[in-house]
Design an enzyme around this catalytic site. Structure first.
Site, PDB file in Angstrom:
ATOM      1  N   TYR A 151     -53.416-118.207   0.896  1.00  9.47           N
ATOM      2  CA  TYR A 151     -52.563-119.393   1.024  1.00  9.47           C
ATOM      3  C   TYR A 151     -51.212-119.212   0.318  1.00  9.47           C
ATOM      4  O   TYR A 151     -50.274-119.940   0.577  1.00  9.47           O
ATOM      5  CB  TYR A 151     -53.265-120.591   0.386  1.00  9.47           C
ATOM      6  CG  TYR A 151     -54.237-121.346   1.266  1.00  9.47           C
ATOM      7  CD1 TYR A 151     -55.185-120.683   2.028  1.00  9.47           C
ATOM      8  CD2 TYR A 151     -54.216-122.743   1.314  1.00  9.47           C
ATOM      9  CE1 TYR A 151     -56.088-121.399   2.820  1.00  9.47           C
ATOM     10  CE2 TYR A 151     -55.104-123.464   2.094  1.00  9.47           C
ATOM     11  CZ  TYR A 151     -56.039-122.786   2.847  1.00  9.47           C
ATOM     12  OH  TYR A 151     -56.921-123.504   3.617  1.00  9.47           O
ATOM     13  N   LYS A 152     -51.174-118.274  -0.642  1.00 10.09           N
ATOM     14  CA  LYS A 152     -49.976-118.130  -1.494  1.00 10.09           C
ATOM     15  C   LYS A 152     -49.532-119.516  -1.995  1.00 10.09           C
ATOM     16  O   LYS A 152     -50.385-120.333  -2.367  1.00 10.09           O
ATOM     17  CB  LYS A 152     -48.865-117.408  -0.717  1.00 10.09           C
ATOM     18  CG  LYS A 152     -49.259-115.957  -0.366  1.00 10.09           C
ATOM     19  CD  LYS A 152     -48.088-115.124   0.070  1.00 10.09           C
ATOM     20  CE  LYS A 152     -48.525-113.672   0.284  1.00 10.09           C
ATOM     21  NZ  LYS A 152     -47.426-112.814   0.717  1.00 10.09           N
TER      22      LYS A 152
ATOM     23  N   HIS B 244     -52.532-108.855  -7.016  1.00 11.78           N
ATOM     24  CA  HIS B 244     -51.712-108.972  -5.808  1.00 11.78           C
ATOM     25  C   HIS B 244     -50.295-108.525  -6.126  1.00 11.78           C
ATOM     26  O   HIS B 244     -49.820-108.684  -7.252  1.00 11.78           O
ATOM     27  CB  HIS B 244     -51.706-110.424  -5.319  1.00 11.78           C
ATOM     28  CG  HIS B 244     -51.069-110.565  -3.971  1.00 11.78           C
ATOM     29  ND1 HIS B 244     -49.712-110.714  -3.808  1.00 11.78           N
ATOM     30  CD2 HIS B 244     -51.613-110.532  -2.728  1.00 11.78           C
ATOM     31  CE1 HIS B 244     -49.447-110.789  -2.511  1.00 11.78           C
ATOM     32  NE2 HIS B 244     -50.574-110.674  -1.833  1.00 11.78           N
TER      33      HIS B 244
ATOM     34  N   GLU C  94     -52.068-103.251   0.479  1.00 10.58           N
ATOM     35  CA  GLU C  94     -50.892-103.924   1.023  1.00 10.58           C
ATOM     36  C   GLU C  94     -49.615-103.236   0.585  1.00 10.58           C
ATOM     37  O   GLU C  94     -49.163-103.442  -0.547  1.00 10.58           O
ATOM     38  CB  GLU C  94     -50.798-105.351   0.468  1.00 10.58           C
ATOM     39  CG  GLU C  94     -51.811-106.328   0.941  1.00 10.58           C
ATOM     40  CD  GLU C  94     -51.281-107.761   0.727  1.00 10.58           C
ATOM     41  OE1 GLU C  94     -51.264-108.537   1.676  1.00 10.58           O
ATOM     42  OE2 GLU C  94     -50.872-108.073  -0.417  1.00 10.58           O
TER      43      GLU C  94
ATOM     44  N   ILE D 290     -44.996-106.863   3.336  1.00  7.85           N
ATOM     45  CA  ILE D 290     -45.513-108.227   3.188  1.00  7.85           C
ATOM     46  C   ILE D 290     -44.513-109.232   3.758  1.00  7.85           C
ATOM     47  O   ILE D 290     -43.329-109.180   3.461  1.00  7.85           O
ATOM     48  CB  ILE D 290     -45.808-108.539   1.697  1.00  7.85           C
ATOM     49  CG1 ILE D 290     -47.016-107.727   1.243  1.00  7.85           C
ATOM     50  CG2 ILE D 290     -46.058-110.022   1.488  1.00  7.85           C
ATOM     51  CD1 ILE D 290     -47.381-107.920  -0.222  1.00  7.85           C
TER      52      ILE D 290
END
Lengths: 230, 230, 230, 230
Positions: free
Chosen positions: C13-14, C96, C144, C149
């Protein structure tokens, strides 16, 4: 530490490829020559690894770009005020926008520098943070809106109100007399002249000099701008 | 870079009051003498401000205690691999427990050092993080449980299983041959001897030397421990 | 915790404006529906402030986006594993690229999560850091490349070798069986299908869903991509 | 936002095991009762994960312990002002000594809170940093010498001059009227009474309540101390 109406010109070497080794000393010697010619107080903020070599090559002041507010001892990879002094440094930039610090560390770093008789130039990016750092008793304050750093667009042209508001607010909170330097995008004579006109004591410049084809010409140009009668 | 069965002894100057100026050079010369006498490869991890002065005073290797994984340029207050090299440094500690780094920055710092032909000694505090950093291609790994740093209680006595587990895990993940150093609390001949017995290639020592009344005696003692037939 | 050949789809969701309040619950319910329809294991990584509300609204798993590796007690502004669990969270993303962590903190955070029976999905941006975090015993690894991103350019298209190299290296260092997720730029069915073809167990997706005009369609599309026979 | 002579009592839940779940709500309800009984404005600074649950359980104000000065969007693991507001929070602590912030981030966080009509309580540990943060336009300032936090030794007893100097300096730089809270070691009626006598508007308390055998008795005791005629 500084005389009335003294003009101050801090050259921030940053970590440009010209900031170390022979090139770093060459720029230092040029700055020393211009300082002698013009009477402008030129201060060199150099990489940690170059403080001693440059300080022993020129008579103008050499300072660090940062110190860590730690006590001597078990602090691997940190730079103490004592180390800077031992290497011949006279002071340090503090809280540069490329090396931002915790508020509490800014106060501590300024204090640690003073404890060993070194001076501090505390950086800030807005009028309110400039006034805030002025309360932590630095010897000078430098105001640099980070969005202009390295752009060649001077704050004195693009955002003169940042300078005037900083000066007013610093004075209002009791910092009258503390020299204020203008940074970010200062790149020509007009910029340095305008900085003084706005009430600043000098300038903090990096890319315009470190990337210059002719550093002597550029340092001289900016110095003469500082001296121009307004 | 290192010979088979070479014994390695990194002296981490940290930021002790003995780490800079004349005292820093004095310890370097003592270390150089002991290195010549014993054949132990002594490496000096010194403050940024002292790299050039010490590197030009002795023939043994001088390294930095940290580098920032940034590109040259607008990086005020940072230390680049290029600066360390220009000052005469041969490499750097990375991720010391007093200067911990983001995982991604560890990989980047090791890469930046290698790009300019400098070596890296990546530090870790547990077997699993030691194995993890070994995957990022450092030239050596140092294992230091932080709770023992500066205590005078050696990891090789208090927690030998940390060393053996680190060695096993590093080998298991493909790091066979990478020299592993033992740090934290190493303070006497027994400690350095035990480190080698456990399979390490050497030691990383700070306070036992930097605070020693007789640094020569201490450096010699620890060096002979490394050489003791087991 | 996961079945063989299970397909995993983490929605990060960030902190999008759709990540909290009614919109956040709406997306959660859509995801729950798609998960039931497709059998794909959809996991929601939501803001701290929303964990309890979303976890109590849906039956699919809700996790945190980060935890701080601190002990309970005097830790103002920190998020502990215990808090996440008490709010109904089942685990957390760790490291992250928008919330990078110190190497030592990654190990500690994974350990603190496990201590309270929560799982961890450790993120990394390169094959070597992915293998490195796999040694710290996370329950899953997400790869990632940060430069992709939010671009809509999928790593599985632009840099498939990052995925295959990560999978190979993780397996080589003993992580065979650990589910690996592909993140960064995953935005359509082709991307999720390709991720599985390359050997991943699933995907980690943010902007493609949080900014979608029709989140249900997008979640379904990406889920079906994961299930496509190859 | 506050009335003249209003007494303010911030309970910082920190991350104690009593800070979340049923226990967190229980303490909130007790605080609400004491607030109604005494007229003291009690504000609860709770973990991110508990803001919504506690804010929907009591009528007194609930705030966050920190926010990140980031824009909504791609900010995994961050807490925005918008999230706090959506969860029912009325404001946030900023720059607590256990979650120190960069000077520039303090200004930005205060601004982001104000933009969504939330208030800020900026913390500082010394008179000069307290005055510095007061220039960044927070709604209140809390002064907490970190060496006293959690000790049960109140700053109002051990270092009253820190409070009086903070009040004087804040007023001198134009912050007259900004409520100042006393933190660190406040643990009994005498402490809260003394805080008001010294000129503060209230107190910021954590361990004395979160670890209390009888939180109601303790919250009442400290509240009555704030009200005592002096």
């Amino acid at each position: 530490m500084e005389m009335m109406n003294e003009r101050i010109f801090v050259i921030n070497y940053k970590s440009y490829s010209t900031s170390y080794g022979e090139k770093g000393i060459e720029i230092a010697k040029i700055a020393e020559k211009v300082s002698k010619d013009t009477g402008v107080r030129i201060i060199l903020a150099v990489p940690f690894t170059e403080i001693r070599a440059i300080a022993s090559s020129v008579e103008i002041e050499v300072i660090a770009q940062h110190i860590d507010p730690v006590a001597e001892g078990a602090a691997t990879g940190h730079v103490t005020a004592e180390m800077v002094k031992a290497a011949g440094g006279k002071g340090s930039l503090i809280n540069h926008s490329e090396k931002r610090m915790l508020l509490s560390d800014i106060e501590e770093a300024i204090s640690k520098l003073r404890n060993v008789s070194l001076y501090s130039i505390a950086c800030a990016s807005t009028p309110r943070t400039a006034a805030a750092v002025s309360l932590l008793l630095p010897d000078m304050v430098a105001v640099e809106p980070p969005e202009l750093i390295g752009t060649g667009i001077s704050v004195s042209r693009a955002k003169p109100e940042v300078i005037t508001a900083s000066l007013e607010l610093i004075e209002k909170v009791g910092g009258k007399g503390i020299p204020v330097l203008v940074g970010a995008g200062v790149s020509n004579k007009e910029d340095s002249m305008r900085s003084v006109e706005l009430g600043a004591s000098g300038i903090l410049v990096a890319s315009a000099i470190m990337n210059a084809h002719d550093p002597e010409k550029k340092i001289a140009e900016l110095s003469y701008g500082l001296l121009k009668k307004t």
